[in-house]
Design an enzyme around this catalytic site. Structure first.
Site, mmCIF file in Angstrom:
data_model
loop_
_atom_site.group_PDB
_atom_site.id
_atom_site.type_symbol
_atom_site.label_atom_id
_atom_site.label_comp_id
_atom_site.label_asym_id
_atom_site.label_seq_id
_atom_site.Cartn_x
_atom_site.Cartn_y
_atom_site.Cartn_z
ATOM 1 N N ASP A 8 -13.900 2.281 -8.343
ATOM 2 C CA ASP A 8 -15.242 2.229 -7.619
ATOM 3 C C ASP A 8 -16.379 2.670 -8.732
ATOM 4 O O ASP A 8 -17.578 2.451 -8.726
ATOM 5 C CB ASP A 8 -15.450 3.067 -6.787
ATOM 6 C CG ASP A 8 -14.508 3.232 -5.592
ATOM 7 O OD1 ASP A 8 -14.115 1.992 -5.098
ATOM 8 O OD2 ASP A 8 -14.167 4.271 -4.849
ATOM 9 N N ARG A 57 -24.084 9.776 -5.129
ATOM 10 C CA ARG A 57 -23.219 11.008 -4.609
ATOM 11 C C ARG A 57 -23.546 12.213 -5.702
ATOM 12 O O ARG A 57 -24.100 11.697 -7.142
ATOM 13 C CB ARG A 57 -21.658 10.516 -4.581
ATOM 14 C CG ARG A 57 -21.262 10.166 -5.997
ATOM 15 C CD ARG A 57 -19.653 10.032 -5.868
ATOM 16 N NE ARG A 57 -18.996 11.113 -5.770
ATOM 17 C CZ ARG A 57 -17.736 11.245 -5.561
ATOM 18 N NH1 ARG A 57 -17.044 10.261 -5.501
ATOM 19 N NH2 ARG A 57 -17.150 12.492 -5.330
ATOM 20 N N ASP A 114 -5.014 15.062 -7.936
ATOM 21 C CA ASP A 114 -5.324 14.884 -9.187
ATOM 22 C C ASP A 114 -5.843 16.392 -9.822
ATOM 23 O O ASP A 114 -5.474 16.568 -11.175
ATOM 24 C CB ASP A 114 -6.695 13.994 -9.250
ATOM 25 C CG ASP A 114 -7.781 14.457 -8.257
ATOM 26 O OD1 ASP A 114 -7.399 15.076 -7.279
ATOM 27 O OD2 ASP A 114 -8.916 13.943 -8.361
ATOM 28 N N ASN A 159 0.919 -1.331 0.237
ATOM 29 C CA ASN A 159 0.001 0.047 -0.036
ATOM 30 C C ASN A 159 0.839 1.411 -0.091
ATOM 31 O O ASN A 159 1.806 1.291 0.856
ATOM 32 C CB ASN A 159 -0.976 0.018 1.162
ATOM 33 C CG ASN A 159 -1.969 1.166 1.273
ATOM 34 O OD1 ASN A 159 -1.640 2.072 1.849
ATOM 35 N ND2 ASN A 159 -2.951 1.398 0.223
#
Length: 405
Positions: free
Chosen positions: A97, A129, A181, A71
């Site tokens: 996702d 969302r 990002d 990770n």
């Protein structure tokens, strides 16, 4: 080996079961499996994500390479690994996702090839969302950050021309814990050869996880200040001083700084308020100016002006005024050429806030009604009168010629 049109980069961490639909949406792309590839990076998952990726790679018609690593602590590392392995003319960063509309890649590649642009935004909608909306008014082959709303969507879920990314050596900042990002995308916007927008087809479905583990919901306010600092520094470096830089700076101040000094401040301890003001101070000193302030609505500008002064007391007064849904008085200057919204501490000498902080300089709202600075209204009325006069003159000329004939 044939060069694929698109490398779809999937960074995945604890992504089950969402990963199943995500990868199915890549296989369903109408562009065809022979024109795309997947580079999937499992970032130390323990829920079967890595195993599912390997099974998918073994059976899918879409060429898929899988990297399994310990990770890294965030999305930047996996994305950078994937970008380093990409072979496509374009890359798309697909979150594990989320999922594509079936025609997404075909439409985006065709648009970029036709328009010669380096970034393509495909319409995004939210599933469980919210999602950005202001930039999807029309499909356009070429826009930039100054004549569109694209600066208000800086997530990585876009089609990027890989040649641009390699030429700029553009990578995600792995030292940032959030907002990496936005930094990446904004630099591509500013240094690329134009941006395309596809609004007539849903290209991307942004999914809110039922377990609440979405990365944007995590993090500390210190991370947010790190992100703001990085974006402001980037804008300062890439855009010379002047109206264009001021325009760009509005973004980190209104989508960033304001969020840290909103209604939540009323619930925070004096220590947290003080710490936030300390973090904000160098950013306000370096980047807040009249050119930026004049592009922001009064209530928001006033909050930022309180922050610039380091005055938590003034900020709290303003937020309590807003919470009570009190409507400020409208004050007109003696000459009638300016309007002010009399929020708390208007013309209060002890507060040290100049009238310009309270002046209506962009279209604003007052008691549910839109208001504008008188000068702007007068200019528009003058223009309307000139147009009307010109139309009447043209009608008279046409009528005269018809009569003579």
């Amino acid at each position: 080996m044939q060069i694929p049109d698109v490398t779809v980069i999937v960074g995945a961490y604890e992504a089950m079961p969402y990963l199943v639909r995500c990868l199915e949406s890549v296989e369903s792309q109408t562009i065809g499996a022979d024109r795309i590839e997947i580079v999937a990076v499992d970032d130390g998952s323990t829920d079967g994500t890595g195993e599912y990726l390997e099974d998918f790679a073994a059976r899918s018609a879409v060429p898929t390479r899988v990297v399994r690593q310990t990770n890294s602590g965030g999305p930047s590392g996996p994305r950078n690994v994937g970008l380093g392995m990409a072979r496509g003319r374009y890359v798309f960063f697909l979150d594990a996702d989320d999922y594509f509309g079936d025609e997404a890649l075909e439409r985006m590649v065709a648009t970029a090839d036709r328009a010669g642009t380096d970034v393509v935004l495909g319409k995004v909608v939210g599933v469980n969302r919210g999602a950005p909306q202001s930039m999807w008014n029309a499909t356009k082959d070429r826009v930039d950050v100054y004549n569109s709303k694209v600066i208000y969507t800086l997530s990585a879920q876009k089609l990027f021309r890989r040649e641009l990314l390699e030429r700029l050596a553009l990578r995600f900042d792995e030292d940032l814990r959030t907002g990496e990002d936005a930094l990446f995308t904004l630099e591509a916007y500013l240094r690329g050869a134009g941006i395309s927008v596809i609004s007539d087809y849903v290209c991307y479905y942004l999914v809110g996880r039922d377990d609440g583990k979405h990365v944007t919901k995590s993090g500390t306010y210190e991370w947010r200040f790190d992100s703001m600092r990085a974006m402001m520094e980037l804008i300062h470096r890439l855009e010379p001083a002047g109206p264009k830089r001021d325009f760009l700076m509005v973004r980190p101040f209104t989508v960033g700084m304001l969020q840290q000094f909103g209604p939540r401040v009323l619930k925070e301890s004096p220590e947290v308020r003080r710490h936030k003001l300390e973090l904000a101070a160098p950013l306000m000193d370096a980047y807040w100016n009249d050119g930026v302030a004049g592009r922001i609505k009064v209530a928001e500008r006033l909050r930022l002006a309180c922050v610039a002064k380091g005055r938590a007391d003034l900020l709290v007064d303003h937020l309590e005024f807003l919470r009570a849904k009190t409507v400020p008085d409208v004050i007109r200057s003696r000459r009638g050429d300016k309007l002010y919204l009399a929020y708390p501490h208007f013309r209060d000498r002890s507060a040290g806030l100049p009238d310009s902080v309270f002046e209506v300089t962009v279209p604003d709202w007052h008691g549910g009604k839109r208001i504008e600075q008188p000068a702007a209204v007068a200019r528009r009325a003058s223009l309307s009168r000139r147009v009307a006069r010109r139309m009447r003159r043209d009608v008279r000329r046409l009528t005269s010629r018809l009569s003579a004939g």
